[in-house]
Design a protein around this motif. Structure first.
Motif, PDB file in Angstrom:
ATOM      1  N   UNK A 111     -40.533  19.213 -43.237  1.00  0.00           N
ATOM      2  CA  UNK A 111     -40.185  19.035 -44.647  1.00  0.00           C
ATOM      3  C   UNK A 111     -40.262  20.379 -45.363  1.00  0.00           C
ATOM      4  N   UNK A 112     -39.185  20.747 -46.017  1.00  0.00           N
ATOM      5  CA  UNK A 112     -39.156  21.994 -46.791  1.00  0.00           C
ATOM      6  C   UNK A 112     -39.567  21.778 -48.240  1.00  0.00           C
ATOM      7  N   UNK A 113     -39.474  20.535 -48.713  1.00  0.00           N
ATOM      8  CA  UNK A 113     -39.887  20.200 -50.082  1.00  0.00           C
ATOM      9  C   UNK A 113     -40.095  18.696 -50.177  1.00  0.00           C
ATOM     10  N   UNK A 114     -40.671  18.273 -51.281  1.00  0.00           N
ATOM     11  CA  UNK A 114     -40.913  16.850 -51.517  1.00  0.00           C
ATOM     12  C   UNK A 114     -40.409  16.465 -52.898  1.00  0.00           C
ATOM     13  N   UNK A 115     -39.829  15.281 -52.973  1.00  0.00           N
ATOM     14  CA  UNK A 115     -39.330  14.752 -54.245  1.00  0.00           C
ATOM     15  C   UNK A 115     -40.125  13.513 -54.605  1.00  0.00           C
ATOM     16  N   UNK A 116     -40.286  13.286 -55.909  1.00  0.00           N
ATOM     17  CA  UNK A 116     -41.113  12.178 -56.398  1.00  0.00           C
ATOM     18  C   UNK A 116     -40.324  11.359 -57.417  1.00  0.00           C
ATOM     19  N   UNK A 117     -40.209  10.074 -57.164  1.00  0.00           N
ATOM     20  CA  UNK A 117     -39.564   9.135 -58.086  1.00  0.00           C
ATOM     21  C   UNK A 117     -40.605   8.147 -58.583  1.00  0.00           C
ATOM     22  N   UNK A 118     -40.935   8.182 -59.872  1.00  0.00           N
ATOM     23  CA  UNK A 118     -41.733   7.121 -60.478  1.00  0.00           C
ATOM     24  C   UNK A 118     -40.776   6.014 -60.902  1.00  0.00           C
ATOM     25  N   UNK A 119     -40.986   4.823 -60.370  1.00  0.00           N
ATOM     26  CA  UNK A 119     -40.087   3.711 -60.638  1.00  0.00           C
ATOM     27  C   UNK A 119     -40.714   2.705 -61.592  1.00  0.00           C
ATOM     28  N   UNK A 120     -39.855   2.043 -62.359  1.00  0.00           N
ATOM     29  CA  UNK A 120     -40.265   0.925 -63.210  1.00  0.00           C
ATOM     30  C   UNK A 120     -39.336  -0.251 -62.919  1.00  0.00           C
ATOM     31  N   UNK A 121     -39.923  -1.434 -62.805  1.00  0.00           N
ATOM     32  CA  UNK A 121     -39.160  -2.660 -62.635  1.00  0.00           C
ATOM     33  C   UNK A 121     -39.334  -3.484 -63.899  1.00  0.00           C
ATOM     34  N   UNK A 122     -38.243  -3.748 -64.587  1.00  0.00           N
ATOM     35  CA  UNK A 122     -38.287  -4.447 -65.864  1.00  0.00           C
ATOM     36  C   UNK A 122     -39.217  -3.724 -66.852  1.00  0.00           C
ATOM     37  N   UNK A 123     -39.111  -2.385 -66.851  1.00  0.00           N
ATOM     38  CA  UNK A 123     -39.868  -1.510 -67.756  1.00  0.00           C
ATOM     39  C   UNK A 123     -41.370  -1.527 -67.488  1.00  0.00           C
ATOM     40  N   UNK A 124     -41.782  -2.016 -66.332  1.00  0.00           N
ATOM     41  CA  UNK A 124     -43.189  -1.992 -65.943  1.00  0.00           C
ATOM     42  C   UNK A 124     -43.366  -0.988 -64.814  1.00  0.00           C
ATOM     43  N   UNK A 125     -44.377  -0.110 -64.885  1.00  0.00           N
ATOM     44  CA  UNK A 125     -44.587   0.846 -63.802  1.00  0.00           C
ATOM     45  C   UNK A 125     -44.755   0.126 -62.466  1.00  0.00           C
ATOM     46  N   UNK A 126     -44.036   0.611 -61.452  1.00  0.00           N
ATOM     47  CA  UNK A 126     -44.074  -0.044 -60.138  1.00  0.00           C
ATOM     48  C   UNK A 126     -44.679   0.849 -59.063  1.00  0.00           C
ATOM     49  N   UNK A 127     -44.760   2.164 -59.304  1.00  0.00           N
ATOM     50  CA  UNK A 127     -45.303   3.066 -58.304  1.00  0.00           C
ATOM     51  C   UNK A 127     -44.410   4.267 -58.108  1.00  0.00           C
ATOM     52  N   UNK A 128     -44.753   5.058 -57.112  1.00  0.00           N
ATOM     53  CA  UNK A 128     -44.041   6.311 -56.860  1.00  0.00           C
ATOM     54  C   UNK A 128     -43.486   6.334 -55.441  1.00  0.00           C
ATOM     55  N   UNK A 129     -42.212   6.688 -55.327  1.00  0.00           N
ATOM     56  CA  UNK A 129     -41.594   6.974 -54.035  1.00  0.00           C
ATOM     57  C   UNK A 129     -41.659   8.485 -53.807  1.00  0.00           C
ATOM     58  N   UNK A 130     -42.284   8.885 -52.725  1.00  0.00           N
ATOM     59  CA  UNK A 130     -42.350  10.296 -52.360  1.00  0.00           C
ATOM     60  C   UNK A 130     -41.477  10.522 -51.133  1.00  0.00           C
ATOM     61  N   UNK A 131     -40.556  11.481 -51.234  1.00  0.00           N
ATOM     62  CA  UNK A 131     -39.642  11.788 -50.140  1.00  0.00           C
ATOM     63  C   UNK A 131     -39.922  13.176 -49.580  1.00  0.00           C
ATOM     64  N   UNK A 132     -39.996  13.267 -48.260  1.00  0.00           N
ATOM     65  CA  UNK A 132     -40.008  14.554 -47.581  1.00  0.00           C
ATOM     66  C   UNK A 132     -38.560  14.926 -47.281  1.00  0.00           C
ATOM     67  N   UNK A 133     -38.129  16.115 -47.703  1.00  0.00           N
ATOM     68  CA  UNK A 133     -36.731  16.527 -47.601  1.00  0.00           C
ATOM     69  C   UNK A 133     -36.538  17.555 -46.479  1.00  0.00           C
TER      70      UNK A 133
END
Length: 274
Positions: A86-108
């Protein structure tokens, strides 16, 4: 029918009688429709109306496909073995119906897919602009557009599409043309043959991304693997996304599933504070 065949009753009278009957039917059904709209507008009630039936609240993690409480509970997904460094990592904070659902972390995999990863990184940073004078495009606020159970989640419906005004051939006035990534010839890292892989469109030129929920080698023709989920939190959130109820027309989530924050960091072993 008797009225319609009686000579003394005009066509206009029949139409008026039909209209009155339709009005009475609407008046009779309006309370039920109003209740259904009210239920749909108020999340977290345990039971709501959608699809013409009483079903569980789609925001409840126990509510699975078809609105059955505890039905079709997704199996726990695991983090794939790394296919490249992995050369870098990306982070997506997600919300489902405007409620925090967690974070998706991707190794790129930036070394193997340099152009695709560069496009993905720029969209995460809100900096995708390939032409002079363009407003940059961003994944911030973008939504998941399709969930295919057991196969993949597709996202990248942009709210911040960026772009610039252009006078196109054959047009009398300028039009706003969204920003688009450059085309590329990245080959990807292997097949989409397991859950947790991140992919973008083969050939570039598109902002859509895909995360696999299972084996989906049939998608290899159109998508290339550019990374993967990086931790257990991401695996758990991906399993949650796999069970979000969707409509039967195009697989779109019944509740808005969006990226409320996104970031990218070079060669970061963990997200860390901030």
């Amino acid at each position: 029918l008797a009225l319609a065949t009686t000579p003394q009753v005009s066509r206009r009278s029949v139409v008026m009688i039909g209209a009155q009957a339709a009005g009475l039917w609407r008046a009779a059904t309006a309370p039920a429709e109003a209740r259904e709209r009210a239920q749909n507008a108020r999340p977290g009630l345990g039971l709501i109306y959608w699809g013409g039936a009483t079903r569980c609240d789609p925001t409840d993690p126990s509510c699975a496909q078809e609105g059955r409480m505890g039905g079709n509970t997704p199996s726990t997904l695991t983090v794939p073995q790394p296919r490249a460094t992995a050369t870098s990592r990306a982070f997506f904070d997600l919300a489902i119906d405007r409620r925090p659902a967690g974070c998706l972390t991707f190794a790129l995999y930036g070394a193997e897919c340099p152009a695709s990863v560069a496009n993905f990184r720029d969209l995460c940073r809100g900096a995708l602009a390939r032409r002079p004078g363009e407003e940059p495009a961003s994944y911030l606020g973008s939504t998941v557009v399709q969930v295919q159970p057991g196969r993949c989640v597709i996202g990248g419906s942009l709210v911040r599409a960026g772009g610039r005004l252009e006078l196109l051939p054959g047009s009398a006035r300028p039009r706003f043309v969204p920003s688009r990534p450059d085309a590329n010839d990245d080959k990807g890292v292997g097949s989409l043959d397991e859950a947790g892989l991140l992919a973008m469109r083969r050939g570039g030129g598109d902002v859509s991304y895909l995360v696999t929920l299972g084996k989906a080698p049939g998608l290899d023709r159109d998508w290339v693997v550019i990374g993967q989920i990086a931790d257990e939190e991401s695996a758990a959130l991906l399993a949650r996304l796999a069970s979000v109820p969707v409509n039967r027309y195009d697989g779109g989530p019944l509740l808005r599933t969006e990226v409320v924050a996104c970031d990218v960091r070079d060669d970061a072993p963990s997200r860390g504070p901030g």
